[in-house]
Design an enzyme around this catalytic site. Structure first.
Site, PDB file in Angstrom:
ATOM      1  N   ASP A 176       4.628  15.257  13.210  1.00  0.00           N
ATOM      2  CA  ASP A 176       5.155  15.468  12.337  1.00  0.00           C
ATOM      3  C   ASP A 176       6.326  14.948  11.797  1.00  0.00           C
ATOM      4  OD1 ASP A 176       3.293  17.561  12.465  1.00  0.00           O
ATOM      5  OD2 ASP A 176       4.317  18.805  13.708  1.00  0.00           O
ATOM      6  N   ARG A 211     -13.719  15.140  -9.894  1.00  0.00           N
ATOM      7  CA  ARG A 211     -13.139  16.379  -8.829  1.00  0.00           C
ATOM      8  C   ARG A 211     -11.759  16.483  -8.528  1.00  0.00           C
ATOM      9  NH1 ARG A 211     -19.008  14.900  -4.805  1.00  0.00           N
ATOM     10  NH2 ARG A 211     -19.731  16.379  -5.749  1.00  0.00           N
ATOM     11  N   ARG A 220       3.137  21.898  10.334  1.00  0.00           N
ATOM     12  CA  ARG A 220       3.184  23.760  10.752  1.00  0.00           C
ATOM     13  C   ARG A 220       4.823  24.090  10.223  1.00  0.00           C
ATOM     14  NH1 ARG A 220       2.122  25.107  15.957  1.00  0.00           N
ATOM     15  NH2 ARG A 220      -0.331  23.697  15.688  1.00  0.00           N
ATOM     16  N   ARG A 482       5.386 -18.404  -8.978  1.00  0.00           N
ATOM     17  CA  ARG A 482       6.019 -18.759  -8.056  1.00  0.00           C
ATOM     18  C   ARG A 482       7.325 -19.483  -9.300  1.00  0.00           C
ATOM     19  NH1 ARG A 482       5.007 -19.156  -2.190  1.00  0.00           N
ATOM     20  NH2 ARG A 482       3.122 -18.431  -1.723  1.00  0.00           N
ATOM     21  N   GLU A 691       3.722 -20.190  10.419  1.00  0.00           N
ATOM     22  CA  GLU A 691       3.308 -21.727  10.552  1.00  0.00           C
ATOM     23  C   GLU A 691       4.336 -22.415  10.352  1.00  0.00           C
ATOM     24  OE1 GLU A 691       1.744 -20.699   6.137  1.00  0.00           O
ATOM     25  OE2 GLU A 691       4.071 -19.977   6.028  1.00  0.00           O
TER      26      GLU A 691
END
Length: 842
Positions: A176, A211, A220, A482, A691
């Site tokens: 929560d 819808r 809560r 770029r 990399e």
């Protein structure tokens, strides 16, 4: 790289060495209590391994406080292998239970006896405010409980003296995010992943049938999940317990829904926190909202209650990293504690781990509920913190469009442009910029295809409705390249003049930063560039100077962790089921359609496809000997953020990065480390390689070296993730981060433009061309001219990178000897609702 002493590394400075923190002779108990949350296992793993690392004994306390009261087999010593392969598992492996007995002194007396029998005087509690409050009561009563036990003859006087005080450190595990004092609690980000997965899926069917969907999410007493998921998906309306709708909300909501339909929006999304109330503290239910929409508007309306699915599933990369950091910090806090040290809670502030007084945080959390009970809702929102309040204000600005007649016109035109490689979350940032700009009275212009498109005049006014539904889309809808502006300066200046551009917002990576520098340098030649310009960092590499985080990096991290789990699943299946040892052809099904040719198609952060789900099921059913090492190459250029943080999130054995040079001896040491690991029950390994970490030690070289040196002990598999890390739907973090950063950048632009009204519109000072970023705990606008001296232009990285101090954490949890910098202050910090500087809640 992962040698036996990394403290000599010239690129890293560590303020404190763990060798000075001995856990010898100490015992730590770890328990999870209250509702479960994804990431709890990562926290347990970190506590166990860090505790063992410093020489302490660590005990699992099963079933929370109930296990502490019952004792016996519920309190068991943990070893290193006890917590292997749990990092990616949701819930809590040591169980959690509500305990009525612990609320009584008799129950706590029994719990104290059980702990003393094992010499446990350090307690790490992972749970909510109730669990932490119970731990603090236990700590305060400890000496009295021991005296009573001695009087009853259950322990002797020597034990009373030896175990005279109890140290307590808490970590907040709650989906929560309802605990004051921390920006994020363990499990919140993962819960948002579950919610957004459902919303993204529902949106497709809702659009098909025009819808309205009412989604009820947990919360809560706290509306954080509802609010942030509403921000992340661009919901039409949201109901929160802290901020009830004003009187007459029924009519206002129906008007808003019908206006959106009139703009040709085919669906409506309404999000309701389960504890939503009106201004009279009466509940507002999902069914009540549905009946209202059907009765007043006649829309086809459905209710979806997400329920406990929000607690389930694998933890996100963010939660794994957060929990690992908190777990290590908790152990250090316990080792540094004295009899006078009050109970503390380990919290997140910005990107910093801090310790806060537990009692004060609990009191502040309870103050929020008290304010709501007394209908002081403005106070409740403020008590939640600046981040919550800013989220709420941002949502209102982006969701509700004021009538044009009520918006005072600024007569200013603002351009928005994406530059560099695409990053998930860019579209959310553009949407926020456009809507905040329109709300501030500006005309917003979209620049397509980066600076190249700018030069060619690919510029178009963009409206409020044009950016609807953009938050969940990956890549860059505006297009991005770029190309730097240097060779197009005259043409870009001409286009700015033609379209009367008064300010420019640039969203992108290192190319955007370089472009901003070039535009700044060209101000002397082209007065068109003498306008406010601000850059919002967006790159998976997270390598932009001036900001600790970039939009897109979180999504990429989740892709990396998903990749490893998918690879493990297929490896497990093939190790245990010979039926899978056949050629595999996979039809990738991701929204970005950019899956490289691999045996197992990898899903994006939220779009986990059927292949990955199938592999996960296979993994659960598979068992037996694995003896396999995976070598995964990540993106990032010369920046090792993805490799390092991905390694921490996935539980890697090593991560090779440019920032920490390594040689053949380090590679050999890693192979030997994995060889020893294969003799244990943990018979899998993971190695990540950035990399561009080394020109010579390529992924192929490392794969071949490991394969040769590990022959007969383990086999290897390699995987180059490539551009998949840039694709896919953005994670909830990146959607919200992009939204909030871009909204804040537009506020800065508006302020600058207002300051210039009546004084001319020429901006030439350094503070009018900035990078907006997060620095430790604050949002800061840094003039791009200042950032030049902090930039390694050759390698396209900042000279100082905050995440390097977390690197030893990954090594320690993988059983390497390393040094680690603990939190910035060993002292407890004061808890503030508001500060003078702008907070950077992550």
């Amino acid at each position: 790289m992962d040698d036996q002493d990394v403290s000599a590394n010239p690129r890293g400075s560590f303020r404190q060495f763990l060798e000075h923190l001995s856990g010898a002779g100490k015992a730590i108990g770890v328990l999870t209590s209250g509702g479960d949350a994804q990431g709890m296992n990562a926290a347990v793993r970190a506590v166990v391994r860090m505790g063992i690392y410093v020489g302490a004994k660590v005990y699992f306390i099963y079933e929370g406080y109930q296990g502490m009261v019952d004792g016996g087999s519920n309190i068991v010593e943990a070893d290193w292998e006890s917590v292997s392969s749990i990092l990616q598992v949701g819930g809590t492996i040591i169980g959690s239970a509500r305990c009525k007995a612990f609320r009584s002194r008799e129950g706590r007396l029994q719990a104290a006896r059980n702990l003393v029998q094992l010499g446990i005087t350090n307690l790490c509690v992972i749970g909510g405010d109730g669990s932490l409050t119970g731990a603090n009561i236990f700590r305060k009563e400890w000496s009295g409980l021991l005296e009573e036990l001695a009087q009853n003859g259950q322990i002797n006087k020597e034990e009373v003296e030896k175990y005279s005080y109890l140290n307590v450190v808490g970590m907040v595990g709650s989906i929560d995010n309802d605990f004051c004092g921390t920006d994020m609690t363990i499990g919140t980000d993962s819960a948002l992943h579950r919610i957004i997965e459902v919303i993204d899926a529902i949106m497709t069917t809702a659009q098909s049938h025009q819808r309205t969907f009412v989604l009820e999410v947990m919360g809560r007493h706290c509306g954080y999940l509802a609010l942030v998921s509403a921000l992340a998906c661009g919901a039409d309306w949201v109901f929160l317990p802290e901020s009830p709708p004003e009187e007459g909300w029924q009519e206002n909501m129906c008007v808003k829904l019908s206006e959106n339909r009139a703009r040709k929006k085919r669906l409506n999304i309404i999000i309701v926190a389960e504890g939503a109330i009106d201004t009279q503290n009466k509940p507002i239910t999902s069914e009540q909202i549905k009946e209202l929409v059907v009765t007043q508007l006649g829309y086809d309306t459905r209710v979806t209650i997400l329920g406990h699915v929000q607690r389930g599933g694998t933890p996100s990369a963010f939660d794994r990293i957060l929990a690992s950091r908190m777990g290590v910090e908790a152990v250090v806090a316990l080792l540094q504690a004295t009899p006078e040290t009050p109970a503390c809670v380990v919290s997140l502030s910005g990107n910093q781990a801090v310790r806060l007084p537990l009692v004060k945080c609990v009191q502040m959390t309870q103050d929020v509920q008290k304010a709501m009970d007394e209908r002081r809702f403005k106070d409740a929102v403020q008590l939640r913190g600046r981040s919550f309040e800013n989220n709420l204000n941002t949502y209102k600005r982006l969701a509700i469009k004021m009538p044009d007649t009520q918006i005072p016109k600024s007569n200013c035109n603002v351009g928005v442009i994406n530059v560099g490689a695409p990053a998930a979350g860019m579209n959310a940032a553009v949407r926020a910029a456009v809507r905040v700009g329109i709300a501030d009275g500006h005309k917003m212009f979209a620049v397509y295809d980066g600076f190249e498109g700018f030069a060619k005049g690919q510029i178009k006014e963009i409206g409020w409705g044009d950016v609807g539904g953009w938050t969940g889309q990956g890549g860059s809808i505006l297009g991005t390249k770029r190309t730097l502006p240097g060779k197009y300066l005259t043409e870009i200046a001409g286009q700015m003049r033609t379209h009367s551009i008064n300010a420019l917002l640039i969203i992108g990576g290192f190319e955007a930063y370089l472009g901003l520098l070039e535009l700044s340098a060209a101000r002397e030649k082209h007065e068109e560039f003498c306008v406010p310009m601000v850059m919002v960092p967006a790159t998976v590499s997270n390598n932009v100077p001036g900001s600790d985080f970039s939009i897109g990096a979180d999504t990429a991290l989740n892709t990396i962790t998903d990749a490893f789990e998918s690879a493990l699943a297929m490896a497990d299946a093939r190790s245990n089921h010979e039926e899978f040892c056949i050629p595999v052809c996979v039809l990738p099904a991701t929204i970005s359609n950019n899956v490289p040719g691999m045996e197992c198609s990898l899903g994006s952060d939220t779009g986990m496809n059927a292949i990955v789900e199938t592999c996960d099921r296979i993994k659960q059913s598979a068992s037996g000997t694995k003896r396999r090492v995976f070598i995964i190459e990540t993106m990032g250029g010369y920046c090792g953020y993805l490799a390092n943080m991905g390694g921490l999130a996935a539980g890697a054995d090593a991560a090779y990065i440019f920032e920490e040079p390594f040689d053949i001896r380090d590679l050999q040491a890693n192979v030997e480390h994995l060889t020893e690991k294969m003799k244990t029950t943990i018979q899998r390994g993971l190695v990540l390689r950035n990399e561009s970490c080394s020109e010579n030690y390529t992924t192929d070289f490392i794969y071949q070296l490991y394969s040769e040196e590990g022959k007969g002990v383990f086999d290897c598999r390699k995987n180059v993730l490539g551009h998949m890390q840039q694709g896919g739907a953005p994670s909830p973090f990146d959607r919200n981060f992009g939204t909030k950063m871009s909204a804040r950048a537009m506020q800065w632009i508006t302020t600058k433009l207002k300051e210039s009204q009546g004084k001319g519109r020429r901006f030439v000072s350094d503070d009018s061309i900035c990078v907006l970023g997060i620095s430790k705990r604050n949002l800061v606008f840094r003039p791009v001219a200042e950032l030049k001296k902090e930039t390694d232009f050759e390698h396209r990285i900042p000279k100082e990178q905050w995440w390097l101090k977390l690197r030893p954490l990954m090594k320690i949890l993988a059983k390497y000897k390393a040094s680690f910098e603990v939190s910035d202050s060993e002292e407890l910090e004061h808890v503030h609702h508001r500060g003078h500087e702008e907070p950077a809640a992550i």
